[in-house]
Design a protein around this motif. Structure first.
Motif, PDB file in Angstrom:
ATOM      1  N   HIS A 118       0.829  -1.207   0.000  1.00 33.67           N
ATOM      2  CA  HIS A 118       0.000   0.000   0.000  1.00 33.67           C
ATOM      3  C   HIS A 118       0.866   1.261   0.000  1.00 33.67           C
ATOM      4  O   HIS A 118       0.620   2.200  -0.771  1.00 33.67           O
ATOM      5  N   LEU A 119       1.919   1.282   0.839  1.00 33.54           N
ATOM      6  CA  LEU A 119       2.759   2.460   0.929  1.00 33.54           C
ATOM      7  C   LEU A 119       3.504   2.725  -0.376  1.00 33.54           C
ATOM      8  O   LEU A 119       3.675   3.884  -0.782  1.00 33.54           O
ATOM      9  N   GLN A 120       3.960   1.686  -1.049  1.00 35.43           N
ATOM     10  CA  GLN A 120       4.674   1.890  -2.307  1.00 35.43           C
ATOM     11  C   GLN A 120       3.778   2.522  -3.361  1.00 35.43           C
ATOM     12  O   GLN A 120       4.247   3.243  -4.234  1.00 35.43           O
ATOM     13  N   GLN A 121       2.482   2.258  -3.246  1.00 30.94           N
ATOM     14  CA  GLN A 121       1.537   2.798  -4.226  1.00 30.94           C
ATOM     15  C   GLN A 121       1.103   4.222  -3.913  1.00 30.94           C
ATOM     16  O   GLN A 121       0.983   5.051  -4.822  1.00 30.94           O
ATOM     17  N   VAL A 122       0.859   4.518  -2.625  1.00 28.12           N
ATOM     18  CA  VAL A 122       0.243   5.802  -2.284  1.00 28.12           C
ATOM     19  C   VAL A 122       1.143   6.713  -1.448  1.00 28.12           C
ATOM     20  O   VAL A 122       0.860   7.906  -1.329  1.00 28.12           O
ATOM     21  N   ALA A 123       2.202   6.172  -0.852  1.00 27.87           N
ATOM     22  CA  ALA A 123       3.094   6.988  -0.024  1.00 27.87           C
ATOM     23  C   ALA A 123       4.525   6.523  -0.216  1.00 27.87           C
ATOM     24  O   ALA A 123       5.162   6.009   0.706  1.00 27.87           O
ATOM     25  N   PRO A 124       5.073   6.691  -1.415  1.00 31.27           N
ATOM     26  CA  PRO A 124       6.356   6.058  -1.765  1.00 31.27           C
ATOM     27  C   PRO A 124       7.561   6.599  -0.994  1.00 31.27           C
ATOM     28  O   PRO A 124       8.603   5.947  -0.958  1.00 31.27           O
ATOM     29  N   LEU A 125       7.461   7.763  -0.368  1.00 30.61           N
ATOM     30  CA  LEU A 125       8.591   8.331   0.361  1.00 30.61           C
ATOM     31  C   LEU A 125       8.579   7.975   1.837  1.00 30.61           C
ATOM     32  O   LEU A 125       9.540   8.274   2.556  1.00 30.61           O
ATOM     33  N   THR A 126       7.516   7.336   2.299  1.00 30.62           N
ATOM     34  CA  THR A 126       7.451   6.948   3.708  1.00 30.62           C
ATOM     35  C   THR A 126       8.161   5.619   3.924  1.00 30.62           C
ATOM     36  O   THR A 126       8.363   4.836   2.996  1.00 30.62           O
ATOM     37  N   ALA A 127       8.522   5.368   5.171  1.00 27.46           N
ATOM     38  CA  ALA A 127       9.194   4.127   5.542  1.00 27.46           C
ATOM     39  C   ALA A 127       8.608   3.622   6.855  1.00 27.46           C
ATOM     40  O   ALA A 127       7.944   4.360   7.591  1.00 27.46           O
ATOM     41  N   VAL A 128       8.861   2.347   7.131  1.00 32.34           N
ATOM     42  CA  VAL A 128       8.373   1.712   8.357  1.00 32.34           C
ATOM     43  C   VAL A 128       9.550   1.087   9.081  1.00 32.34           C
ATOM     44  O   VAL A 128      10.405   0.440   8.460  1.00 32.34           O
ATOM     45  N   SER A 129       9.611   1.275  10.384  1.00 31.57           N
ATOM     46  CA  SER A 129      10.584   0.603  11.238  1.00 31.57           C
ATOM     47  C   SER A 129       9.813  -0.225  12.254  1.00 31.57           C
ATOM     48  O   SER A 129       8.996   0.313  13.010  1.00 31.57           O
ATOM     49  N   SER A 130      10.053  -1.528  12.259  1.00 30.25           N
ATOM     50  CA  SER A 130       9.341  -2.425  13.171  1.00 30.25           C
ATOM     51  C   SER A 130      10.344  -3.143  14.053  1.00 30.25           C
ATOM     52  O   SER A 130      11.298  -3.742  13.569  1.00 30.25           O
ATOM     53  N   HIS A 131      10.134  -3.077  15.362  1.00 32.02           N
ATOM     54  CA  HIS A 131      10.981  -3.794  16.301  1.00 32.02           C
ATOM     55  C   HIS A 131      10.159  -4.084  17.549  1.00 32.02           C
ATOM     56  O   HIS A 131       9.207  -3.378  17.865  1.00 32.02           O
ATOM     57  N   ARG A 132      10.525  -5.143  18.240  1.00 35.90           N
ATOM     58  CA  ARG A 132       9.778  -5.561  19.419  1.00 35.90           C
ATOM     59  C   ARG A 132      10.219  -4.760  20.639  1.00 35.90           C
ATOM     60  O   ARG A 132      11.410  -4.714  20.957  1.00 35.90           O
ATOM     61  N   VAL A 133       9.264  -4.137  21.309  1.00 34.61           N
ATOM     62  CA  VAL A 133       9.517  -3.400  22.542  1.00 34.61           C
ATOM     63  C   VAL A 133       8.834  -4.144  23.682  1.00 34.61           C
ATOM     64  O   VAL A 133       7.694  -4.617  23.538  1.00 34.61           O
ATOM     65  N   ASN A 134       9.519  -4.276  24.814  1.00 34.68           N
ATOM     66  CA  ASN A 134       8.912  -4.918  25.968  1.00 34.68           C
ATOM     67  C   ASN A 134       7.609  -4.225  26.345  1.00 34.68           C
ATOM     68  O   ASN A 134       7.536  -2.994  26.337  1.00 34.68           O
ATOM     69  N   ARG A 135       6.603  -5.021  26.678  1.00 38.23           N
ATOM     70  CA  ARG A 135       5.302  -4.429  26.999  1.00 38.23           C
ATOM     71  C   ARG A 135       5.389  -3.391  28.107  1.00 38.23           C
ATOM     72  O   ARG A 135       4.667  -2.392  28.083  1.00 38.23           O
ATOM     73  N   ALA A 136       6.280  -3.608  29.051  1.00 36.51           N
ATOM     74  CA  ALA A 136       6.404  -2.661  30.162  1.00 36.51           C
ATOM     75  C   ALA A 136       6.882  -1.293  29.688  1.00 36.51           C
ATOM     76  O   ALA A 136       6.679  -0.289  30.383  1.00 36.51           O
ATOM     77  N   ASP A 137       7.509  -1.225  28.516  1.00 36.91           N
ATOM     78  CA  ASP A 137       8.066   0.028  28.010  1.00 36.91           C
ATOM     79  C   ASP A 137       7.238   0.660  26.901  1.00 36.91           C
ATOM     80  O   ASP A 137       7.541   1.781  26.465  1.00 36.91           O
ATOM     81  N   VAL A 138       6.209  -0.031  26.423  1.00 32.92           N
ATOM     82  CA  VAL A 138       5.458   0.450  25.259  1.00 32.92           C
ATOM     83  C   VAL A 138       4.796   1.793  25.538  1.00 32.92           C
ATOM     84  O   VAL A 138       4.894   2.734  24.736  1.00 32.92           O
ATOM     85  N   ALA A 139       4.104   1.935  26.658  1.00 30.48           N
ATOM     86  CA  ALA A 139       3.388   3.182  26.951  1.00 30.48           C
ATOM     87  C   ALA A 139       4.347   4.361  27.020  1.00 30.48           C
ATOM     88  O   ALA A 139       4.060   5.449  26.487  1.00 30.48           O
ATOM     89  N   THR A 140       5.503   4.163  27.654  1.00 34.92           N
ATOM     90  CA  THR A 140       6.492   5.238  27.770  1.00 34.92           C
ATOM     91  C   THR A 140       7.034   5.633  26.404  1.00 34.92           C
ATOM     92  O   THR A 140       7.188   6.828  26.094  1.00 34.92           O
TER      93      THR A 140
END
Length: 296
Positions: A118-140
């Motif tokens: 979807h991003l390549q079609q409609v938002a080609p300059l955006t990027a995504v970074s995905s990494h696992r964060v401990n649940r205890a730290d997600v809200a912060t």
């Protein structure tokens, strides 16, 4: 101490030192000199009447005062940043932005193939970074802006987080295509006779499948416990072990998926974001995109 007595830039420096635990790295992140970082820290120390960080051979260790104020400081900085961005119009075709997600590999397999297409079609300059964060730290991290979104089961209870349900996934049993004891259907006796792979990030403890079986008075035999989903199908392809997982979005060769002979609640996913980002145009656009792609 009144807020107008404090240079808000000092809190930006404070947040960066807290994240990096090192003055040199903080200076690099902020693109300023190390003496400037030290000067800002000293000014904030004098204002708050606390050391804030204690230098050790390993790192700059935060004091209890620093630990106590980091969450409201990050939330305030995020609110200020959001207030500036609220009036901006987000143009996906022109925007150059990195969206930071926290999710595990199962959630990634559900979302990322469709999202990146979807991003390549409609938002080609955006990027995504995905990494696992401990649940205890997600809200912060959501409050501070280190994260834009988190995808997880509905267990995060911080009142400052907003969330919406996404597409759920039912559990199925995976065995190799030519399994000698299993045909095209699966009985409870057959399931209990199998040796199983259990995937968990914890060293011990039961998962959804084991709890469902325990409620029926049964227990399965775990032959392999691992924390990663990626390797498990490869093991299934080469052994007689069985793997019970949420139905994958992508096909897997040389295996077959069988309906479970007992009831297990489906795996529910929710998309989380901090309330301060509610009116941020980029955040709103991404939330709408994710919901359109993998919403209920």
């Amino acid at each position: 101490m009144r807020l107008n007595q404090v240079d808000l830039n000092l809190f930006v420096v404070f947040d960066t030192i807290y994240a990096e635990r090192n003055l040199t790295r903080a200076a690099e992140v902020l693109s300023i000199t190390q003496p400037a970082v030290s000067n800002a820290l000293n000014r904030l120390r004098n204002t708050l009447h606390d050391q804030l960080f204690v230098r050790t051979p390993q790192a700059m260790v935060p004091t209890p005062v620093a630990d106590n104020i980091i969450a409201p400081v990050r939330e305030a900085l995020q609110l200020l940043n959001t207030s500036v961005q609220e009036g901006d119009v987000f143009d996906p075709l022109q925007a150059s932005k990195v969206f930071n997600f926290s999710m595990n590999d199962v959630a990634e397999s559900m979302l990322l193939p469709e999202l990146m297409e979807h991003l390549q079609q409609v938002a080609p300059l955006t990027a995504v970074s995905s990494h696992r964060v401990n649940r205890a730290d997600v809200a912060t991290e959501l409050a501070s802006g280190l994260l834009d979104f988190a995808i997880d089961v509905p267990v995060l209870t911080d009142p400052n987080l907003h969330h919406i349900p996404l597409r759920g996934a039912r559990y199925v049993c995976m065995v190799r295509q030519d399994h000698p004891a299993i045909g095209d259907t699966l009985t409870l006796d057959q399931y209990l006779a199998l040796e199983h792979i259990h995937i968990s990030g914890r060293r011990a403890g039961q998962g959804h499948i084991d709890l469902a079986l325990n409620n029926l008075g049964y227990q399965r035999k775990i032959q392999l416990r691992t924390s990663h989903y990626l390797v498990a199908p490869q093991i299934v392809q080469r052994t007689n072990l069985a793997l019970t997982i949420p139905l994958p979005a992508a096909p897997i060769s040389n295996v077959k998926f069988l309906e479970l002979p007992f009831d297990v609640p489906k795996l529910d996913w929710h998309l989380y974001w901090h309330k301060s980002a509610d009116r941020d145009q980029a955040s709103r656009w991404m939330r709408e995109s994710v919901l359109a792609l993998v919403g209920q």
